[in-house]
Design an enzyme around this catalytic site. Structure first.
Site, PDB file in Angstrom:
ATOM      1  N   GLU A 328      22.551  33.260  59.055  1.00 40.61           N
ATOM      2  CA  GLU A 328      22.749  32.949  60.527  1.00 40.61           C
ATOM      3  C   GLU A 328      23.703  32.008  60.378  1.00 40.61           C
ATOM      4  O   GLU A 328      23.768  30.921  59.768  1.00 40.61           O
ATOM      5  CB  GLU A 328      21.082  32.229  61.012  1.00 40.61           C
ATOM      6  N   CYS A 329      24.576  31.978  61.472  1.00 37.02           N
ATOM      7  CA  CYS A 329      25.590  31.292  61.568  1.00 37.02           C
ATOM      8  C   CYS A 329      26.447  30.757  60.473  1.00 37.02           C
ATOM      9  O   CYS A 329      27.047  31.528  59.836  1.00 37.02           O
ATOM     10  CB  CYS A 329      25.152  29.801  62.547  1.00 37.02           C
ATOM     11  N   GLY A 330      26.091  29.467  60.082  1.00 39.58           N
ATOM     12  CA  GLY A 330      26.687  29.084  58.713  1.00 39.58           C
ATOM     13  C   GLY A 330      26.271  29.961  57.498  1.00 39.58           C
ATOM     14  O   GLY A 330      27.407  30.364  56.618  1.00 39.58           O
ATOM     15  N   TYR A 332      26.072  33.052  57.785  1.00 38.03           N
ATOM     16  CA  TYR A 332      26.893  34.398  57.999  1.00 38.03           C
ATOM     17  C   TYR A 332      28.185  34.068  57.479  1.00 38.03           C
ATOM     18  O   TYR A 332      28.962  35.170  56.967  1.00 38.03           O
ATOM     19  CB  TYR A 332      26.768  34.741  59.541  1.00 38.03           C
ATOM     20  N   THR A 429      24.856  37.034  61.400  1.00 35.91           N
ATOM     21  CA  THR A 429      25.301  36.894  62.813  1.00 35.91           C
ATOM     22  C   THR A 429      25.410  35.553  63.095  1.00 35.91           C
ATOM     23  O   THR A 429      24.885  34.710  62.362  1.00 35.91           O
ATOM     24  CB  THR A 429      24.578  37.444  63.795  1.00 35.91           C
TER      25      THR A 429
END
Length: 438
Positions: A328-330, A332, A429
């Site tokens: 997730e985010c970082g 990703y 993502t």
């Protein structure tokens, strides 16, 4: 439910809600009360400060992203085994998106649903009697929300305090204290919010300083007496999201720290075990696990260390050959080929997905997201929908060649296109998941 509760809110962000909430939690705990807390909206950092002050798990309460039964369950858990709990509001008390009543994301949704009295924190720097007009307007704006008192923040002098206090009391709203204007209680910030509690240069001394301020400047007895038992809602079965595996390897260190307590507790209640490991310590995901989760955080601040963590990266690649890995985010960003930091330096990441991300040209991506899965994954079946949010300054430099993971709309239903990527057992993502939509 056993505990009475209050909401600490304000007309806007940066009014001092977090500082005053932490000060109250620390002071009331020091007086022998069993304190618990929660935070409205999508936020990872403030709840960690709450937990440091109380020693208890702090949940998020989000009226847009969480289905009402989940919201009720988390409120029940917050109020259990405590004498008093405080809910810190995000942004302004009535700030919301266009959505059905009670599902707008506003802190006022939570206050109204559970009948929580609201203490309004007013930053009175640059005003005096006008603070009373603001308080009066807030007290009348929504009949379902009760303003039970005001705390003035950033008061400049005794004369300033007298003018503010007299004007508030004249309109019949209890005045619960005032915090002087001082620089030494400000919490350092960076681009995603406050510096994390474990990075604070003197966290214990900071908490003690806030406790002393609350004792000296706030009417703690009147604040405690303002709390009420939350309105009862039935506790339902179910959790926010099914766990990705029976034993989950979860990255946790200064680069990977953004995890929601309600997700982890939900996974545990479903029978899953969570095993922590540290990529910054060059640890691979433990081999006895059957799923790996790389949460968000600050990989851009540690990109060189991650790029050099060969044991972590090779272990992650081996893990992903047979078991699901999600970022997730970082997380990703770290699953991609390359991360370019704000100094335009390029660092090789794990390469399990083919995209490249950059901070060289910062652009804010912020808001609620409703994401529909394009294909089957551990997150759910094809067309399953998950609610969550984005908050990052990184951008995709190169999309690569992997299949997209989700189709996304914002909180008000505006299409944002396809997002994230998946390849084999690997998915990722920028979107942070909060709960399955149902």
């Amino acid at each position: 439910m056993s505990a009475s509760g209050l909401m600490i809110a304000a007309p806007r962000s940066s009014s001092g809600k977090t500082t005053i909430t932490i000060a109250l939690l620390a002071a009331l705990k020091a007086r022998g009360l069993r304190m618990k807390s929660a935070k409205t909206g999508p936020d990872y950092i403030d709840p960690a400060f709450h937990t440091a002050a109380t020693g208890q798990t702090t949940f998020n309460l989000d009226s847009w992203a969480m289905p009402p039964p989940l919201l009720d369950n988390l409120m029940c858990e917050t109020a259990e085994n405590a004498d008093l709990f405080l809910v810190e509001a995000a942004m302004g008390l009535f700030d919301r998106i266009e959505a059905p009543p009670g599902r707008s994301g506003a802190p006022a949704d939570v206050a109204a649903r559970f009948g929580l009295p609201v203490i309004l924190v007013l930053d009175v720097s640059g005003q005096a009697q006008s603070a009373a007009a603001v308080a009066k307007g807030f007290s009348l704006y929504n009949p379902s929300v009760t303003i039970c008192g005001v705390i003035a923040n950033r008061v400049g002098s005794e004369r300033h305090l007298r003018m503010v206090r007299n004007s508030i009391e004249a309109i019949g709203i209890p005045f619960l204290g005032a915090i002087p204007r001082m620089a030494d209680i400000a919490i350092p910030e960076r681009h995603l919010g406050l510096v994390q509690i474990f990075e604070h240069p003197s966290a214990a001394a900071f908490l003690e300083r806030l406790r002393e301020l609350a004792e000296q400047h706030l009417d703690l007895e009147k604040i405690v007496s303002s709390a009420t038992l939350p309105q009862q809602h039935s506790k339902a079965e179910g959790i926010a999201m099914s766990p990705p595996g029976q034993r989950i390897a979860l990255a946790r260190d200064a680069a990977f720290s953004f995890t929601y307590a309600h997700l982890l507790e939900g996974w545990r209640s479903a029978g899953a075990e969570i095993v922590f490991f540290s990529p910054l310590a060059d640890e691979p995901p433990p081999n006895q696990c059957d799923a790996c989760w790389l949460p968000g955080g600050y990989p851009e601040l540690h990109a060189q260390a991650i790029a050099g963590a060969e044991t972590f990266k090779s272990g992650l690649r081996e893990f992903a050959e047979t078991r699901p890995v999600h970022g997730e985010c970082g997380g990703y960003m770290v699953l991609g080929q390359v991360l370019i930091n704000s100094d335009n330096n390029s660092y090789e990441m794990a390469g399990l997905l083919s995209h490249e991300t950059t901070f060289a040209k910062k652009k804010l991506h912020l808001g609620y997201r409703r994401a529909k899965l394009i294909d089957q994954s551990w997150m759910g079946g094809k067309t399953s929908v998950i609610r969550g949010h984005e908050f990052h300054y990184a951008s995709i430099l190169s999309e690569g060649c992997d299949a997209p993971l989700v189709e996304v709309v914002d909180g008000e239903g505006r299409p944002l296109g396809k997002a994230g990527h998946m390849r084999g057992h690997v998915s990722g993502t920028f979107f942070h998941a909060i709960a399955v939509d149902n």
